[in-house]
Scaffold this motif. Structure first.
Motif, short mmCIF file in Angstrom:
data_model
loop_
_atom_site.label_atom_id
_atom_site.label_comp_id
_atom_site.label_asym_id
_atom_site.label_seq_id
_atom_site.Cartn_x
_atom_site.Cartn_y
_atom_site.Cartn_z
N SER A 243 -4.47 -31.58 76.96
CA SER A 243 -5.03 -30.42 77.69
C SER A 243 -6.54 -30.38 77.54
O SER A 243 -7.10 -30.78 76.51
N HIS A 244 -7.22 -29.88 78.56
CA HIS A 244 -8.68 -29.91 78.56
C HIS A 244 -9.31 -28.88 79.49
O HIS A 244 -10.50 -28.60 79.40
N GLN A 245 -8.52 -28.31 80.40
CA GLN A 245 -9.10 -27.49 81.46
C GLN A 245 -9.85 -26.27 80.94
O GLN A 245 -10.83 -25.84 81.55
N ASP A 246 -9.43 -25.69 79.81
CA ASP A 246 -10.02 -24.44 79.34
C ASP A 246 -11.07 -24.64 78.24
O ASP A 246 -11.55 -23.66 77.67
N LEU A 247 -11.45 -25.86 77.95
CA LEU A 247 -12.44 -26.11 76.91
C LEU A 247 -13.84 -25.76 77.41
O LEU A 247 -14.29 -26.29 78.44
N GLN A 248 -14.52 -24.89 76.68
CA GLN A 248 -15.81 -24.39 77.14
C GLN A 248 -16.86 -25.49 77.24
O GLN A 248 -17.68 -25.50 78.17
N ILE A 249 -16.85 -26.43 76.30
CA ILE A 249 -17.89 -27.45 76.31
C ILE A 249 -17.82 -28.33 77.55
O ILE A 249 -18.83 -28.86 78.02
N ASN A 250 -16.62 -28.48 78.13
CA ASN A 250 -16.49 -29.28 79.35
C ASN A 250 -17.19 -28.64 80.53
O ASN A 250 -17.52 -29.32 81.51
N GLN A 251 -17.42 -27.32 80.46
CA GLN A 251 -18.15 -26.64 81.53
C GLN A 251 -19.62 -27.01 81.50
O GLN A 251 -20.33 -26.84 82.50
N ARG A 252 -20.10 -27.51 80.36
CA ARG A 252 -21.51 -27.89 80.23
C ARG A 252 -21.72 -29.40 80.25
O ARG A 252 -22.84 -29.88 80.32
N SER A 253 -20.65 -30.16 80.15
CA SER A 253 -20.74 -31.61 80.10
C SER A 253 -21.02 -32.19 81.49
O SER A 253 -20.55 -31.66 82.51
N THR A 254 -21.75 -33.30 81.52
CA THR A 254 -22.04 -33.95 82.80
C THR A 254 -21.07 -35.10 83.08
O THR A 254 -21.27 -35.85 84.04
N GLY A 255 -20.06 -35.27 82.24
CA GLY A 255 -19.05 -36.29 82.50
C GLY A 255 -18.17 -35.89 83.68
O GLY A 255 -18.15 -34.73 84.10
N PRO A 256 -17.43 -36.84 84.23
CA PRO A 256 -16.56 -36.54 85.39
C PRO A 256 -15.39 -35.67 84.97
O PRO A 256 -14.82 -35.85 83.89
N ASP A 257 -15.04 -34.71 85.80
CA ASP A 257 -13.86 -33.91 85.55
C ASP A 257 -12.68 -34.85 85.35
O ASP A 257 -12.49 -35.81 86.11
N LEU A 258 -11.87 -34.59 84.34
CA LEU A 258 -10.78 -35.51 84.02
C LEU A 258 -9.73 -35.57 85.13
O LEU A 258 -9.04 -36.58 85.28
N GLU A 259 -9.63 -34.50 85.91
CA GLU A 259 -8.72 -34.54 87.06
C GLU A 259 -9.23 -35.54 88.10
O GLU A 259 -8.44 -36.22 88.77
N LEU A 260 -10.56 -35.62 88.26
CA LEU A 260 -11.15 -36.62 89.15
C LEU A 260 -10.89 -38.02 88.61
O LEU A 260 -10.52 -38.94 89.36
N LEU A 261 -11.07 -38.20 87.31
CA LEU A 261 -10.87 -39.51 86.71
C LEU A 261 -9.44 -40.00 86.92
O LEU A 261 -9.20 -41.19 87.13
N LEU A 262 -8.48 -39.07 86.90
CA LEU A 262 -7.08 -39.46 87.08
C LEU A 262 -6.80 -40.00 88.49
O LEU A 262 -5.77 -40.65 88.70
N ARG A 263 -7.70 -39.75 89.42
CA ARG A 263 -7.50 -40.25 90.79
C ARG A 263 -8.08 -41.65 90.99
O ARG A 263 -7.92 -42.24 92.06
N VAL A 264 -8.77 -42.17 89.98
CA VAL A 264 -9.33 -43.52 90.08
C VAL A 264 -8.19 -44.53 89.93
O VAL A 264 -7.42 -44.45 88.97
N PRO A 265 -8.06 -45.48 90.86
CA PRO A 265 -6.90 -46.39 90.81
C PRO A 265 -6.75 -47.17 89.52
O PRO A 265 -5.64 -47.33 89.01
#
Length: 303
Positions: free
Chosen positions: A240-262
């Protein structure tokens, strides 16, 4: 002639009317450029069994690198990096958009890449690298440059901080057209290559040792049960990761986006990263996993 017809170098030199030293140099060049790849099937090691178990339990393609328990963490990382570079090369095609994270693992991999010329391919930085002490551009750009040089690809850097101080700042920045161009490339990625960050690894993850997180950030991560990160996007042991506050400030790709990479290639060295690796697997982030034998044993035993 040498590998398929079992001719000696002297015989090849006579047939090609050249010197034996030239034949030796060409054979070395063939290995260095990835034209020839060597695979040793050793019945004594457990890598095939571990690969099968990881594939069965986690649904990922696994590549287990036999590494002695007696060598240092840095030596083990280097051997995993060599195998990772040789595994990645044949998977890179023309017209590809390849997202590359920065960090200790990817830095090691980038130093062992073999040349594979592609056409109209792009290497794009997955996350920003700046912090309060450095822009991070020199560190991240060297990793990207090596990937671009190896595959004859364009390189697109992402010159933003690893973390913004405020989530609102990120929201505003993400609306800028110059930033949207990089985000657009990330949305069209055909491959992503990354390691797993961990606070307690034998070789400290660069995001934890390079001044990117202050004491308050580290306490917050611990309080929220964070076990690791991929490209500075954090997750818990259950993925799980959606509700982590630090991810709102991170410049990394949203993990849901990453899951769409083939194709998503994860490289891990060191059993101290096992918690982060299991969290990444729980989130479904890797499609391909390259890891050392000791870490593979821990992964199979602890499930």
């Amino acid at each position: 002639m040498y590998y398929l017809q079992d001719l000696t170098m002297n015989a090849i030199a006579r047939e090609l009317r050249t010197s034996r030293s030239t034949v030796s140099r060409l054979l070395s060049l063939a290995r260095d450029t990835g034209l020839v790849e060597i695979q040793v099937n050793n019945p004594a090691h457990r890598a095939p069994y571990l690969e099968h178990e990881i594939r069965r339990r986690f649904g990922v393609e696994a590549h287990v690198v036999p590494v002695s328990d007696l060598i240092s963490d840095s030596e083990a990382l280097d051997r995993v990096a060599i195998q990772a570079a040789r595994t990645i090369g044949p998977l890179v095609d023309s017209n590809a958009i390849i997202g590359v994270a920065w960090g200790s693992t990817l830095s090691a991999v980038s130093q062992h890449l073999s040349r594979r010329i592609t056409h109209d391919s792009t290497i794009v930085q997955l996350n920003g690298a700046g912090n309060t002490q450095t822009t991070g551009i020199a560190y991240a750009s060297e990793i990207l440059r090596r990937f671009g040089h190896a595959y004859g690809a364009r390189v697109e850097q992402f010159p933003v901080p690893a973390f913004f101080d405020h989530a609102d700042t990120k929201t505003a920045m993400w609306a800028e057209r110059s930033v949207q161009r990089i985000l657009g490339l990330q949305q069209r990625m055909t491959m992503a290559i990354f390691g797993v960050g961990s606070t307690n690894s034998g070789i400290p993850s660069h995001v934890y040792s390079g001044g990117y997180l202050d004491d308050a950030d580290l306490r917050a991560l611990d309080a929220e049960g964070v076990v690791g990160d991929v490209a500075t996007m954090f997750f818990r042991s259950d993925g799980s990761h959606q509700d982590l506050q630090i991810n709102q400030r991170s410049t990394g790709p949203d993990l849901e986006l990453l899951l769409r990479v083939p194709r998503r290639i994860c490289i891990v060295s060191g059993e101290t990263k096992i918690s982060g690796l299991r969290g990444a697997l729980a989130a479904g982030l890797p499609t391909d996993l390259i890891l050392d034998e000791a870490t593979a044993r821990w992964l199979v035993q602890e499930v």
